[in-house]
Design a protein around this motif. Structure first.
Motif, PDB file in Angstrom:
ATOM      1  N   THR A 199       0.807  -1.225   0.000  1.00  0.00           N
ATOM      2  CA  THR A 199       0.000   0.000   0.000  1.00  0.00           C
ATOM      3  C   THR A 199       0.839   1.273   0.000  1.00  0.00           C
ATOM      4  O   THR A 199       0.297   2.376  -0.038  1.00  0.00           O
ATOM      5  CB  THR A 199      -0.922   0.029   1.238  1.00  0.00           C
ATOM      6  N   ASP A 202       0.481   4.026  -3.038  1.00  0.00           N
ATOM      7  CA  ASP A 202      -0.728   4.852  -2.988  1.00  0.00           C
ATOM      8  C   ASP A 202      -0.683   5.831  -1.822  1.00  0.00           C
ATOM      9  O   ASP A 202      -1.136   6.981  -1.947  1.00  0.00           O
ATOM     10  CB  ASP A 202      -1.965   3.964  -2.882  1.00  0.00           C
ATOM     11  N   MET A 203      -0.139   5.386  -0.682  1.00  0.00           N
ATOM     12  CA  MET A 203      -0.039   6.283   0.476  1.00  0.00           C
ATOM     13  C   MET A 203       0.840   7.480   0.163  1.00  0.00           C
ATOM     14  O   MET A 203       0.494   8.624   0.470  1.00  0.00           O
ATOM     15  CB  MET A 203       0.527   5.523   1.682  1.00  0.00           C
ATOM     16  N   THR A 205       1.776   8.804  -2.855  1.00  0.00           N
ATOM     17  CA  THR A 205       1.258   9.717  -3.874  1.00  0.00           C
ATOM     18  C   THR A 205       0.022  10.462  -3.392  1.00  0.00           C
ATOM     19  O   THR A 205      -0.216  11.606  -3.793  1.00  0.00           O
ATOM     20  CB  THR A 205       0.940   8.963  -5.173  1.00  0.00           C
ATOM     21  N   THR A 206      -0.756   9.851  -2.502  1.00  0.00           N
ATOM     22  CA  THR A 206      -1.934  10.525  -1.962  1.00  0.00           C
ATOM     23  C   THR A 206      -1.542  11.644  -1.006  1.00  0.00           C
ATOM     24  O   THR A 206      -2.086  12.745  -1.061  1.00  0.00           O
ATOM     25  CB  THR A 206      -2.844   9.522  -1.232  1.00  0.00           C
ATOM     26  N   ARG A 207      -0.561  11.384  -0.139  1.00  0.00           N
ATOM     27  CA  ARG A 207      -0.192  12.381   0.863  1.00  0.00           C
ATOM     28  C   ARG A 207       0.716  13.476   0.310  1.00  0.00           C
ATOM     29  O   ARG A 207       0.697  14.600   0.797  1.00  0.00           O
ATOM     30  CB  ARG A 207       0.485  11.703   2.057  1.00  0.00           C
ATOM     31  N   LYS A 211       2.083  14.915  -5.715  1.00  0.00           N
ATOM     32  CA  LYS A 211       1.470  13.719  -6.295  1.00  0.00           C
ATOM     33  C   LYS A 211       2.436  12.863  -7.109  1.00  0.00           C
ATOM     34  O   LYS A 211       2.070  12.279  -8.131  1.00  0.00           O
ATOM     35  CB  LYS A 211       0.263  14.099  -7.181  1.00  0.00           C
TER      36      LYS A 211
END
Length: 249
Positions: A199, A202-203, A205-207, A211
């Motif tokens: 995970t 995704d963590m 690039t999300t935070r 990006k």
């Protein structure tokens, strides 16, 4: 600006990733770059990308006397040392309740103790240069915790405090000492972390407000700046290069 012509820069762990990104920035500004790392093939490839007059030295930084030998080799080849980039490091992703003494020592010995020894050994040459520069590489884990990196986090937190101590102690010698705190950068080390933690991508690039993962080339400019005369009044700092990760609420 940022002209490093005639200056010699030693970059530990400079044969790949963030280290090579910084080495490229220093070389582009005119510094003669010396790569110090264990992997001879990677050393040769790094020197080939940097071009003349860069060269590489084989170094196992945790070996007794390694720091003193390395500095002596640089001085023997170049006659001076102006810039030291302490980039070599390692990690072992193990939870704190099962971390062994050997795991702990392996990480702290390279990330912290070897860094201290390199900086101590380089001090006389850096002071003699009249514009010595030390750039230490910390981490986002200098600021945050991570369940599977207790030794790495402890070592990188200590790097920031050691940076501050040296900055105060050596200001009178004309030496600046600063730290760079990389965020999530696309390197061999973080590729392993992504395999271990599905995970993670995704963590990150999300935070991260920008990006994306960082790229080693994102460190060329900050290394050149901190090594230059334009940063002569910048010392004791820890500068995040993380796309905004550390300030995202």
């Amino acid at each position: 600006m940022f002209d490093l012509t005639g200056r010699v820069a030693l970059v530990t762990g400079g044969n790949g990733g963030i280290g090579l990104g910084m080495a490229r920035g220093l070389a582009a500004c005119g510094a003669r770059v010396v790569i110090a790392a264990r992997d001879e093939a990677k050393n040769a490839a790094a020197v080939a990308t940097l071009g003349e007059p860069a060269f590489a030295l084989h170094a196992d930084l945790v070996a007794p006397g390694a720091a003193e030998r390395l500095v002596a080799q640089v001085l023997d080849r170049t006659g001076r040392l102006d810039i030291l980039v302490n980039n070599a490091g390692t990690n072992r992703r193990i939870r704190p309740e099962i971390v062994t003494d050997e795991d702990w020592a392996a990480v702290l010995d390279l990330n912290l103790t070897a860094l201290m020894r390199m900086t101590r050994a380089a001090h006389p040459a850096l002071a003699a240069s009249g514009h010595g520069r030390v750039v230490n590489i910390g981490s986002m884990l200098s600021l945050f915790g991570m369940a599977v990196s207790p030794a790495y986090g402890a070592s990188k937190g200590a790097v920031v405090q050691y940076t501050k101590s040296c900055a105060i102690a050596w200001a009178g010698d004309g030496i600046t000492v600063n730290a760079i705190l990389p965020g999530w950068i696309d390197t061999e080390l973080t590729q392993g972390a992504r395999r271990d933690v599905p995970t993670l991508n995704d963590m990150v690039t999300t935070r991260t407000p920008m990006k994306r993962w960082g790229d080693p080339k994102d460190f060329s400019g900050i290394a050149a700046f901190l090594a230059s005369d334009e940063a002569s009044f910048v010392t004791g700092t820890a500068i995040a290069v993380d796309g905004g990760f550390s300030v995202q609420g």
